[in-house]
Scaffold this active site. Structure first.
Site, PDB file in Angstrom:
ATOM      1  N   THR A 136       6.285  59.016  70.527  1.00  0.00           N
ATOM      2  CA  THR A 136       7.626  58.649  70.055  1.00  0.00           C
ATOM      3  C   THR A 136       8.641  58.607  71.195  1.00  0.00           C
ATOM      4  OG1 THR A 136       8.027  60.964  69.576  1.00  0.00           O
ATOM      5  CG2 THR A 136       7.328  59.612  67.751  1.00  0.00           C
ATOM      6  N   ILE A 142      19.792  57.010  73.608  1.00  0.00           N
ATOM      7  CA  ILE A 142      21.186  57.461  73.595  1.00  0.00           C
ATOM      8  C   ILE A 142      21.224  58.979  73.724  1.00  0.00           C
ATOM      9  CG2 ILE A 142      23.304  57.629  72.215  1.00  0.00           C
ATOM     10  CD1 ILE A 142      22.549  54.891  71.032  1.00  0.00           C
ATOM     11  N   HIS A 146      23.019  61.855  72.722  1.00  0.00           N
ATOM     12  CA  HIS A 146      23.953  62.081  71.608  1.00  0.00           C
ATOM     13  C   HIS A 146      24.779  63.342  71.783  1.00  0.00           C
ATOM     14  CE1 HIS A 146      22.556  58.916  68.966  1.00  0.00           C
ATOM     15  NE2 HIS A 146      21.308  59.296  69.141  1.00  0.00           N
ATOM     16  N   LYS A 204      21.712  51.802  55.970  1.00  0.00           N
ATOM     17  CA  LYS A 204      21.937  52.063  57.380  1.00  0.00           C
ATOM     18  C   LYS A 204      22.023  50.740  58.129  1.00  0.00           C
ATOM     19  CE  LYS A 204      19.523  54.810  60.855  1.00  0.00           C
ATOM     20  NZ  LYS A 204      20.460  54.606  61.878  1.00  0.00           N
ATOM     21  N   ARG A 259       9.082  56.798  64.808  1.00  0.00           N
ATOM     22  CA  ARG A 259       9.759  58.087  64.733  1.00  0.00           C
ATOM     23  C   ARG A 259       8.979  58.983  63.783  1.00  0.00           C
ATOM     24  NH1 ARG A 259      15.123  55.179  63.057  1.00  0.00           N
ATOM     25  NH2 ARG A 259      13.647  53.488  62.864  1.00  0.00           N
ATOM     26  N   SER A 273      14.438  61.255  66.455  1.00  0.00           N
ATOM     27  CA  SER A 273      14.833  60.632  67.725  1.00  0.00           C
ATOM     28  C   SER A 273      15.885  61.449  68.475  1.00  0.00           C
ATOM     29  CB  SER A 273      15.354  59.214  67.483  1.00  0.00           C
ATOM     30  OG  SER A 273      16.503  59.268  66.680  1.00  0.00           O
ATOM     31  N   CYS A 283      12.542  39.958  88.428  1.00  0.00           N
ATOM     32  CA  CYS A 283      13.539  40.117  87.366  1.00  0.00           C
ATOM     33  C   CYS A 283      14.154  41.514  87.408  1.00  0.00           C
ATOM     34  CB  CYS A 283      12.905  39.881  86.005  1.00  0.00           C
ATOM     35  SG  CYS A 283      12.103  38.293  85.850  1.00  0.00           S
ATOM     36  N   CYS A 328       5.368  37.782  88.420  1.00  0.00           N
ATOM     37  CA  CYS A 328       4.808  38.938  89.108  1.00  0.00           C
ATOM     38  C   CYS A 328       3.620  39.540  88.402  1.00  0.00           C
ATOM     39  CB  CYS A 328       5.877  40.004  89.303  1.00  0.00           C
ATOM     40  SG  CYS A 328       6.323  40.812  87.760  1.00  0.00           S
TER      41      CYS A 328
END
Lengths: 429, 477
Positions: B51, B58, B60, B260, B321, B347, B414, B454
């Site tokens: 996971t 983020i 948090h 959500k 998750r 998460s 890239c 590449c």
């Protein structure tokens, strides 16, 4: 932004060495090499070509089959031979080719920051030619869902693996696309001992690949599924099958394979152009240029498939020859008029290049307008409209076919008012 | 790499941590700071393969956790611990801040409650703003935003480097890294617990279960039936770096009855991310993407930021998750079996991991059965290779290239990854064993061409290096 960012910016502008060529060409493919050759022959100052790969030559290096050099060199050679010829000509003419040198950022107007094993270089030239070419969209950009499977490649990766690295692929391939590059992929797969079990195309007309249709079918016995799209990749860790959908009925079926080659669907490598603030053509996504291949930033020109994704290598090279002439006259002090009209297209046309016509400007390279169509039109009539009026109309004898550039004589543009309004190009059957 | 014999005469560890994700690595690192023999065990061949490798990345503040919950406290503490640790080790972090954008009156009505909740979670710095201010700070979001709540502390972080730093630190503190060992059964005896794995038995006094998606199965091996993991798939879309100027902050949805929403976030690699979806699965390995998922994201994205959809998609992927039937983390000690469960870590485990490790240490100390004597000979935290855009990267570093030209040879155009960085990973404490592992350590092939240029070059470099590492390993035997 954090202070770290500012520190990074300040350091990023630090260079080991400063270079001041007359002209810097970004990209040593056919367009860049040919431009450098012509410029080096006539300029007293340095002509520097930056190539990020280990070897100059561009895409033809790994297209190990015949068909190169026809229009520009009057030869019929393989890709690698063609690449070598272009490279040798540029070197013989006195151009400097720096390989493993990647232009990463702009340090100022016309001033490039370059990373190479020789150091971080700052290149300040009087003129810049962007000849960075185009690439095929990978799976993610095409938004093909399914398993994260190995064995899904673009033609570019396939040919790199097979021709430059002597690597192997699988045994049964599905090739997505049925245009020129798709058949190039089929050839490469065959060379690597991999059979193409199916080609898929969203187009309905068998003629869209007329050039290869008969020889292709005879030589490879490759079935082509028209009006289909790939809807899912199946298999972990390696591809085991793809699911394809019939666009007309919505029916789906799976085709077993261990390799999927995604061909065509080109996008220009426009990163440097966009970073410079060059206006892009929203349709090609390459720099918007006039018929003298000038971008809207003074001293920055563009040539080759970064402008028209994609035409053949020889056409790109001839772009290079043309841009060299225009760069020379820029260095001699010639400046374009601000006037000019924008060329637009109507469906089924997707784009037109170049996109701007200025009064008194030279004709585009090879005196051709380049167009891309999404539908097959046999012997179309090309129509130019300006201010709600048809200003030019011409029947051509060749088809406009998806998957390759449709080229039209540019003298059609003689009929437009280059100080007037937008010109729309369309096809009538 | 650290490998340990598993046959007769094999060591008995003081603690084995099962699961080398962020949570397990953090726990192993913390425990290895004491006079204990510690092992970090994982079923996969690399750390962070579950996971931890695919989340929204983020860091948090914990402003929206359930006040009073263990998750709330640990995310709040972990935010500061990881923030400091990132600064010390060079984990890429950008303190961009977030705005929850309200698109209807119900969502606007929810903002004051969210602000109170944030205060209850120890985060008093939010601010409710009107539509005009929302558009000033996020000029590229779509029409129809009515207001928002700012959360200036929300940050973006590199989840991969976080995992590698914690695991590297654990190993350098002396923890044994036992990879490729899937735990298939457990025998608890008076003297020691034996973990039966796909590569032999491992003996240990204590076991910490941080197995993420597999934590309920391990828990059952200890005779429990406390919770069940439902893999919740989250599909994400990563947009081209050229989209990055559109998104200066994390754009979060306001929770509402309608369901959500999805978020738009910049990434530390300079991309923009859209997602995730939330879909419960039964297959704990299905990280494929779905047609419905991608369509859902595109539809949401079109409303949130129409301009974003004009940009190219660089990657689509799915993370799993470890959702459970409980709303909070489940962290419990079974002193009799010398077993600790750290389960139900969603998460937020990225942010809470280091605090969770402290919490676990505390619970183990409370049992009195494990002597925790701090070591005074700990190595400094590792300095991780920078793969973030906010600080200088090797390809930009004139002095570094002058010292070693390998940092001037860009292999992945890239992402501007150099041959020097790829080489370095193989000399690292935890070298990559797969191309995927190399990607997470360097970003090679993560860019817009996805290997068009590449692919073959990077694969060749990887194979040459990996072969050299293997040959070296055999020579040492």
């Amino acid at each position: 932004m954090s202070t770290d960012t500012n520190a990074a910016d300040a350091d990023a502008a630090e260079a080991t060495r400063d270079l001041t060529p007359d002209v810097v060409v970004v990209g040593a493919g056919p367009a860049g090499l040919r431009a450098a050759t012509e410029l080096a022959r006539t300029l007293s100052g340095e002509v520097l070509v930056l190539e990020r790969e280990r070897e100059a030559g561009g895409i033809p290096r790994h297209s190990d089959h015949l068909g190169y050099g026809i229009r520009d060199l009057g030869r019929f050679v393989t890709g690698p031979t063609y690449a070598r010829m272009l490279r040798d000509k540029a070197t013989d003419a006195g151009a400097t080719i720096l390989t493993e040198a990647m232009a990463t950022d702009w340090a100022g107007p016309g001033e490039l920051m370059v990373t190479s094993p020789e150091g971080r270089l700052r290149v300040a030239a009087r003129a810049v030619v962007l000849a960075s070419g185009a690439r095929e969209r990978p799976r993610a950009a095409r938004q093909i869902p399914g398993d994260r499977a190995h064995g899904v490649l673009t033609t570019g990766t396939l040919q790199n693996v097979v021709h430059l690295k002597n690597g192997t692929v699988g045994k049964r391939a599905v090739v997505v696309g049925a245009e020129l590059v798709s058949w190039s992929a089929v050839l490469t797969l065959r060379h690597a001992g991999c059979r193409t079990v199916l080609m898929t195309t969203t187009h309905s007309q068998a003629e869209s690949y007329w050039l290869f249709q008969r020889p292709g079918r005879l030589a490879f016995k490759t079935p082509v599924a028209t009006r289909t799209r790939v809807t899912r990749i199946i298999g972990r860790p390696r591809v085991q099958a793809v699911e394809i959908e019939d666009l007309d009925t919505g029916d789906r079926r799976t085709v077993e394979c261990d390799t999927v080659i995604l061909t065509g669907d080109w996008i220009p490598d426009n990163e440097l152009a966009r970073a410079a603030g060059v206006t892009l053509d929203p349709r090609t996504l390459g720099p918007l240029v006039d018929t003298a291949l000038r971008t809207d930033l003074p001293g920055i020109f563009a040539a080759g498939n970064v402008l028209h994704p994609v035409d053949t290598a020889d056409i790109a090279a001839l772009d290079g020859a043309a841009v060299a002439r225009h760069v020379r006259s820029y260095l001699d002090g010639a400046r374009p008029t601000r006037d000019g009209v924008r060329l637009e297209v109507e469906a089924p046309l997707r784009w037109v290049a170049p996109g701007i016509v200025r009064p008194g400007d030279p004709a585009p390279p090879r005196r051709r307008l380049l167009l891309w169509t999404d539908e097959y039109v046999r012997a179309p009539r090309v129509v130019l409209e300006q201010g709600g009026r048809v200003v030019a109309r011409r029947r051509v004898l060749w088809p406009a076919a998806p998957g390759r550039v449709f080229r039209v004589p540019s003298d059609l543009l003689d009929r437009i008012d280059a100080r007037g309004g937008t010109v729309t190009v369309r096809l009538d059957s | 790499m650290t490998s340990a014999p598993t046959g007769p005469g094999a060591p008995t560890y003081d603690v084995v941590v099962i699961g080398a994700g962020i949570v397990g690595s953090a726990i192993a690192r913390t425990l290895a700071g004491y006079r204990l023999s510690v092992a970090l065990l994982d079923a996969r061949d690399d750390v962070g393969e579950g996971t931890s490798k695919a989340n929204t990345a983020i860091l948090h503040t914990g402003f929206d956790a359930k006040p009073g919950s263990l998750e709330s406290r640990l995310v709040h503490e972990g935010y500061h611990l990881l923030g400091d640790y990132a600064a010390a080790t060079g984990i890429p972090v950008e303190r961009v801040g977030a705005i929850l954008v309200a698109w209807d009156t119900e969502q606007v009505g929810n903002l004051p409650g969210l602000q109170e909740k944030a205060v209850a979670n120890g985060y008093p710095h939010t601010e409710i703003i009107g539509a005009r201010e929302v558009y000033r700070q996020l000029p590229h979001i779509g029409p129809g935003a009515l207001g928002g709540l700012t959360v200036p502390g929300e940050s973006i972080i590199c989840t991969w480097t976080t995992n590698f730093a914690l695991a590297t630190d654990a190993v350098r503190r002396g923890a044994a890294l036992l990879l490729g060992r899937r735990c298939t059964g457990v025998t608890v005896a008076e003297e020691a617990t034996v973990l039966h794995t796909s590569a032999g038995d491992v003996r240990t006094r204590w076991v910490v279960n941080a197995a993420g998606l597999g934590s309920d199965v391990i828990d059952q091996h200890f005779g429990f039936d406390r919770f069940h993991v439902t893999p919740r798939r989250g599909e994400l879309m990563v947009f081209d770096k050229q989209a990055r100027p559109l998104v200066e902050k994390i754009v979060l949805p306001v929770p509402s009855a309608v369901g959500k929403g999805v978020l738009i976030s910049p990434t530390v690699y300079g991309n923009v991310m859209l997602g995730p979806t939330a879909e419960d699965l039964t297959d704990r390995t299905d990280t494929g993407t779905s047609e419905a998922g991608l369509e859902f994201l595109l539809e949401k994205g079109r409303r949130l930021m129409p301009q974003l959809l004009q940009e190219e998609v660089t990657a689509t992927y799915a993370g799993l998750r470890a959702a459970t039937e409980f709303s909070d983390y489940v962290v419990e000690v079974d002193a009799e079996q010398r077993y600790l469960l750290a389960g139900g870590i969603r998460s937020t485990g990225l942010s809470s991991g280091m605090a969770l490790a402290e919490h676990v240490r505390g619970l183990l100390a409370e049992t009195g059965a494990l002597e925790l004597t701090p070591r005074d000979d700990l190595p400094d935290p590792p300095r991780m290779p920078n793969i973030g855009e906010a600080s200088l990267r090797p390809y930009q570093d004139a002095a570094r290239i002058a010292d070693d030209p390998a940092y001037g040879r860009i292999v992945c155009f890239c992402e501007r990854v150099t041959a020097g960085e790829i080489r370095d990973t193989f000399a690292g404490t935890i070298p990559p064993t797969t191309l995927e592992g190399l990607r997470r350590r360097t970003r090679a092939q993560n860019g817009r061409c996805q290997g068009f240029y590449c692919g073959a070059e990077v694969a060749e470099l990887f194979e040459t290096r990996a072969a050299a590492v293997t040959a070296e390993g055999q020579a040492h035997r």
